[in-house]
Design an enzyme around this catalytic site. Sequence first.
Site, PDB file in Angstrom:
ATOM      1  N   LYS A 181       0.858  -1.192   0.000  1.00  0.00           N
ATOM      2  CA  LYS A 181       0.000   0.000   0.000  1.00  0.00           C
ATOM      3  C   LYS A 181       0.889   1.235   0.000  1.00  0.00           C
ATOM      4  CE  LYS A 181      -1.590   2.989   2.777  1.00  0.00           C
ATOM      5  NZ  LYS A 181      -1.741   4.105   1.831  1.00  0.00           N
ATOM      6  N   PRO A 182       0.989   1.932  -1.140  1.00  0.00           N
ATOM      7  CA  PRO A 182       1.794   3.151  -1.186  1.00  0.00           C
ATOM      8  C   PRO A 182       1.001   4.344  -0.663  1.00  0.00           C
ATOM      9  CG  PRO A 182       0.856   2.730  -3.338  1.00  0.00           C
ATOM     10  CD  PRO A 182       0.399   1.599  -2.445  1.00  0.00           C
ATOM     11  N   PRO A 184      -1.105   7.708  -0.735  1.00  0.00           N
ATOM     12  CA  PRO A 184      -2.047   8.224  -1.734  1.00  0.00           C
ATOM     13  C   PRO A 184      -1.496   9.413  -2.513  1.00  0.00           C
ATOM     14  CG  PRO A 184      -2.768   8.761   0.498  1.00  0.00           C
ATOM     15  CD  PRO A 184      -1.646   7.776   0.631  1.00  0.00           C
ATOM     16  N   GLU A 256       9.724   2.034  10.852  1.00  0.00           N
ATOM     17  CA  GLU A 256      10.715   3.099  10.671  1.00  0.00           C
ATOM     18  C   GLU A 256       9.934   4.396  10.762  1.00  0.00           C
ATOM     19  OE1 GLU A 256      12.512   6.066   9.565  1.00  0.00           O
ATOM     20  OE2 GLU A 256      12.360   5.327   7.504  1.00  0.00           O
ATOM     21  N   CYS A 290      13.223  11.770   7.011  1.00  0.00           N
ATOM     22  CA  CYS A 290      13.216  11.393   8.424  1.00  0.00           C
ATOM     23  C   CYS A 290      14.593  11.492   9.064  1.00  0.00           C
ATOM     24  CB  CYS A 290      12.649   9.985   8.589  1.00  0.00           C
ATOM     25  SG  CYS A 290      13.534   8.714   7.673  1.00  0.00           S
ATOM     26  N   GLU A 389       9.447  17.385  14.968  1.00  0.00           N
ATOM     27  CA  GLU A 389       9.944  17.143  13.611  1.00  0.00           C
ATOM     28  C   GLU A 389       9.270  18.117  12.648  1.00  0.00           C
ATOM     29  OE1 GLU A 389      10.963  13.230  10.924  1.00  0.00           O
ATOM     30  OE2 GLU A 389       9.047  13.274  11.961  1.00  0.00           O
TER      31      GLU A 389
END
Length: 486
Positions: A181-182, A184, A256, A290, A389
């Site tokens: 599942k990449p 969207p 991750e 990241c 972040e």
Amino acid sequence: MGRKNMISTLTKSIYINGEWREIDSSKTHTVYNPATLEPITEVAYGGMEETKEAIEAAANAFPVWSEMTGRQRSRVLYKAAELMRKEAKRLGEILTKEQGKPLAEAIGEVKGAAGFLLWYAEEASRGYGEWIPSSVKTKRMLVVPKPIGVVGAITPWNFPSSMITRKLGPALAAGCTVVLKPSPETPLSAIEIVKIFEEAGMPAGVVNLVTGDAQAIGKEMLTNKEVKLITFTGSTAVGKYLMREAADQVKKVSLELGGHAPIIAFEDADLDKATTLSLASKFRNNGQTCICANRLYVHESIADEFTALLKEKLEKMKVGNGLDEGVDLGPLISEQAREKVESHLHDALEKGAEIVAGGNKWDGQLKGYFCPPTIVKNATDDMKVMREETFGPLFPIQTFTDEAEVIQKANNTDYGLAAYIFTENTSRTLRVAEKLEYGMIGVNDVFPSVPEAPFGGIKQSGNGKEGGHHGMSEFLEEKLISIAID
């Protein structure tokens, strides 16, 4: 190879058991170019039913794929790596259109993605077991690594090619089958990679692709007993959700997650190298990485010179459409991403930070999600940019004098993915690297991700490793065979 360069206005994006599904026009999702805000294409908005079918296909394909020799599986991975490298420019252009990063950077990502397939093509034949010397004369014991089973792989938008192959490479080499599942925002790179696997001779059902409703797809992966492992790259919040939900089946998760990487520049740092690499880390993919630097600690004895050199080099960087010549920084992925950067900057200025470079709203001709790269000094620990972040092009500088104190500041975060130091002192290198609480430490190096080395964090930056032989172990279970003999 017979595939068109142009992306159509309606793109098949669900691939189950070796077949591309027709798209129901009432269930589609539009993919936009973040640099121009123009629609590129529409893809299927799949959900629970499509995911269930894909998992079933992967489960049916698992016995045959897992029982192949490593050498047999490696042939498909070798071929896929070769095809990716051959088509790097075309794939890079697609990646830039859907994600925004400069074309040269996108092509580099595609080649790096091919590198993971090549590495795991080589590792496929190295799933070594172990013979354990027994303390009992009538017993023989061996440990055999076996593929874990069907894997649910969920990948992010910031590296839409390399994050896929970094997961699929070791999973397939180990003998697992996969439902992918990449994100969207960036499904087109995933579609092209699956086409490459198809052309490389991947048997039907081994790799399956479902785009669409993230919540519905993820829920089916979590609750379907055929899925034995979920591997995910993304936010810490979603990672925690996956861990909680996976607990019902004691399903394995490999995560991750977020980072908040510090750079520490000591007084003996090579200023030219340190400033160049600091910018390369912070503004790679426009800060949407990241492991990119989120905060910069500079020894006060070099702070003025370091800051001036950083400013000089930053002001030479060009912002624009990633497909245009000479562009160093593309757009952010969304308006929400841009608003977050602006809120962090506003918070820092309210609390006493001063702008060194940038700081203005985008005033260029392009109407995409652009945000000028910005450096601020006089950063303090209470600023959001020093604690959260940012995932964007905002670089705060704080000075320090004491080594022990700056290590404490660097470690004072729930994240533990990557950290970087600049020094020419070997003793300091080892001393500081050992004390920093991060999964990866770069010394005069801000690019630790390579196929042959483990990638992963500690604390709330995740669990498990990707890359190297360590990455393949995530997809294997160790089976003990104890044999009594006469």
